[in-house]
Design an enzyme around this catalytic site. Structure first.
Site, mmCIF file in Angstrom:
data_model
loop_
_atom_site.group_PDB
_atom_site.id
_atom_site.type_symbol
_atom_site.label_atom_id
_atom_site.label_comp_id
_atom_site.label_asym_id
_atom_site.label_seq_id
_atom_site.Cartn_x
_atom_site.Cartn_y
_atom_site.Cartn_z
ATOM 1 N N ASP A 137 0.819 -1.222 0.000
ATOM 2 C CA ASP A 137 0.000 0.000 0.000
ATOM 3 C C ASP A 137 0.847 1.264 0.000
ATOM 4 O O ASP A 137 0.362 2.333 0.362
ATOM 5 C CB ASP A 137 -0.916 0.008 1.233
ATOM 6 C CG ASP A 137 -1.754 -1.252 1.335
ATOM 7 O OD1 ASP A 137 -2.363 -1.632 0.328
ATOM 8 O OD2 ASP A 137 -1.773 -1.869 2.413
ATOM 9 N N SER A 142 2.474 6.883 0.844
ATOM 10 C CA SER A 142 1.581 6.040 1.632
ATOM 11 C C SER A 142 0.180 6.204 1.054
ATOM 12 O O SER A 142 -0.406 7.290 1.139
ATOM 13 C CB SER A 142 1.612 6.443 3.104
ATOM 14 O OG SER A 142 0.700 5.672 3.855
ATOM 15 N N ARG A 143 -0.323 5.131 0.450
ATOM 16 C CA ARG A 143 -1.579 5.252 -0.301
ATOM 17 C C ARG A 143 -2.806 5.328 0.594
ATOM 18 O O ARG A 143 -3.836 5.838 0.176
ATOM 19 C CB ARG A 143 -1.704 4.075 -1.269
ATOM 20 C CG ARG A 143 -0.585 4.032 -2.305
ATOM 21 C CD ARG A 143 -0.823 2.978 -3.377
ATOM 22 N NE ARG A 143 0.282 2.954 -4.322
ATOM 23 C CZ ARG A 143 1.296 2.110 -4.265
ATOM 24 N NH1 ARG A 143 1.328 1.195 -3.296
ATOM 25 N NH2 ARG A 143 2.268 2.147 -5.144
ATOM 26 N N ILE A 144 -2.740 4.787 1.803
ATOM 27 C CA ILE A 144 -3.919 4.805 2.669
ATOM 28 C C ILE A 144 -3.627 5.322 4.065
ATOM 29 O O ILE A 144 -4.539 5.529 4.855
ATOM 30 C CB ILE A 144 -4.543 3.395 2.787
ATOM 31 C CG1 ILE A 144 -3.535 2.403 3.359
ATOM 32 C CG2 ILE A 144 -5.070 2.929 1.464
ATOM 33 C CD1 ILE A 144 -4.111 1.030 3.590
#
Length: 492
Positions: A339, A364-366
């Site tokens: 992620d 950081s995608r989430i």
């Protein structure tokens, strides 16, 4: 006497009544050849993948390849007497590892046997090394932050509980140090940690365990070790063993953190096994299913919803690059599975920026969805401003003349770069980080020479620790406290 004899006679009569005549068949195989951690077996036609095989000399192996004539198995334990002609049997069992709180503070191998010279740990059950990842209906959105204690990560590349965040970079840039800092920072936060060491030297393994013990982190950590001298089969199973241990705690409703150090060594070991088993090589000589191996490992890390206990397993896999080549086969595979990634750059490391995290390549995608609103408010525009500063700074190297506004951006960026520097094994609480965030955003540090920042940072950290302020307090309260902490310096 007759009454005493009646008991055994009754049991014997019951056994004879249940006894049935029948043909008892047991498959017996025979070792055809053995070497390099691989054993080829003739026979055992009903064998399936991942079945356990025992040999008459006490050795054990797990089925890894099903051929038309031969059965390929990877050795888990090899005696000195194992040779061609040794008989083999199927155990009708799959690989399991003991799990439970008894493993905390212990160092074990991928099969659960102790490596610290102490008795076998007390387990609360056993769990399969290979299991399905939680279904979609059991998962929840990542909504709680996992603080690492590292300023640049917690503010600009945040991580949430249940996230899979890759740490990528060349050897010697501090990848393991980031992981150790994160584990040490979980003390007192109710997070159980599993540190998996794959193919490392014994000296490195001992140093890691001693570091965790020195910082009182071993009490909530389990160390799974498959050192460089271990059989290839054990090195392959090490990350799955660590995942199974953490998975048990996750299903009990606890928050866990698992470190895979590192998956590059795991991929090389899997390539070795596959080539020895005569599987066709693919890109960079890796077998075609290496993506599947890492995907089914990392997909087990998640955040469970309340109906399934509400636990979480955060994964920090580590992967090595060569000369910063992030487009290599294994790094690109892991980037597509995880992620987000934290990228360590050698040029930054050489220039003295520690940790040497490249903000432009790290993402950081989430994690931003799990960041505390107060921290998110302070750090929202910081990453963009820092990237703008890095771009402008390149022009100053050519002697370009800039406007006053641009010079202010460069001055502020240099201060921020100094603020983000941090020594290893010195994780900071999120309250201490909030103090310098407010001070920076309010402009209290813009006029300070970057060389004079360390004492001011120390002053802010001490003030935040003593004040009792937390993230739920208003920004006005933080502003007032920050001004008081820096008051003596401003008056001077």
């Amino acid at each position: 006497m007759a009454a005493e004899a009646a008991g055994p006679l009754a049991r014997l009569s019951a056994w004879l009544g249940d006894y049935r005549f029948g043909l008892r068949v047991r498959e017996v195989g025979q070792v055809a050849s053995v070497g390099d951690g691989i054993v080829w077996i003739v026979g055992l036609p009903s064998a399936a993948m991942d079945d356990l095989v025992t040999f008459e000399d006490g050795s054990r192996a797990v089925v890894f390849d099903l051929g038309r004539e031969l059965l390929g198995a990877v050795l888990l334990h090899e005696s000195d007497t194992l040779s061609a002609g040794t008989r083999a049997w199927l155990t009708q069992r799959s690989l399991h590892i003991p799990v439970g709180d008894g493993l905390l503070g212990r160092a074990v191998d991928p099969l659960g046997f102790p490596l610290d010279g102490q008795p076998a740990p007390e387990s609360q059950g056993r769990r399969r090394l290979e299991s399905r990842s939680p279904p979609i209906v059991a998962r929840d959105f990542v909504h709680r932050p996992l603080y690492t204690g590292i300023k640049v990560i917690d503010t600009l590349v945040p991580i949430g509980k249940g996230q899979r965040q890759l740490i990528v970079g060349d050897e010697g840039l501090g990848r393991s140090s980031l992981a150790l800092d994160t584990v040490i920072h979980q003390r007192g936060k109710g997070v159980y940690c599993v540190y998996v060491l794959i193919g490392q030297k014994r000296s490195s393994v001992v140093q890691t365990i001693e570091t965790l013990r020195h910082y009182e982190a071993l009490s909530y950590t389990t160390v799974v070790v498959a050192e460089a001298a271990a059989l290839p089969g054990l090195k392959h199973l090490a990350p799955f063993a660590g995942c199974a241990i953490a998975e048990y705690w996750m299903e009990q409703g606890r928050d866990t953190l698992v470190i895979y150090d590192d998956l590059s060594a795991h991929a090389r070991n899997y390539r070795e096994l596959s080539l020895l088993l005569k599987r066709p090589p693919g890109r960079e000589a890796y077998p075609g299913d290496i993506f599947s191996v890492h995907a089914r490992l990392l997909e087990r890390s998640t955040c469970l919803n309340a109906a399934h206990g509400g636990g979480s397993m955060t994964a920090l896999p580590i992967v090595e690059t060569q000369q910063g080549e992030i487009a290599a086969y294994v790094p690109t595979n892991l980037i597509s599975i995880t992620d987000g990634q934290i990228y360590l750059d050698r040029a930054l490391f050489v220039s003295g920026v520690r940790p040497a995290i490249d903000i432009g390549r790290s993402v950081s995608r989430i994690g931003g969805a799990a960041q505390h609103p107060a921290v998110k408010r302070e750090a929202t525009s910081m990453k963009l401003a820092y990237l703008q500063f890095l771009e402008l700074e390149t022009f100053t190297r050519f002697g370009a003349r800039l406007e006053a506004s641009m010079e202010n951006i460069i001055r502020s960026g240099r201060v921020l770069r100094e603020l983000l520097k941090q020594d290893r094994l010195v994780p900071l609480s999120i309250e201490c980080q909030m103090a310098w965030l407010v001070a920076f955003n309010d402009g209290h540090l813009n006029a300070v020479d970057p060389k004079d920042l360390p004492p001011l940072l120390s002053q802010l950290e001490k003030g935040a620790c003593r004040s009792g302020l937390n993230l739920s307090d208003s920004r006005e309260a933080w502003q007032k406290s920050v001004r008081s902490w820096l008051g003596s310096s401003e008056n001077a």
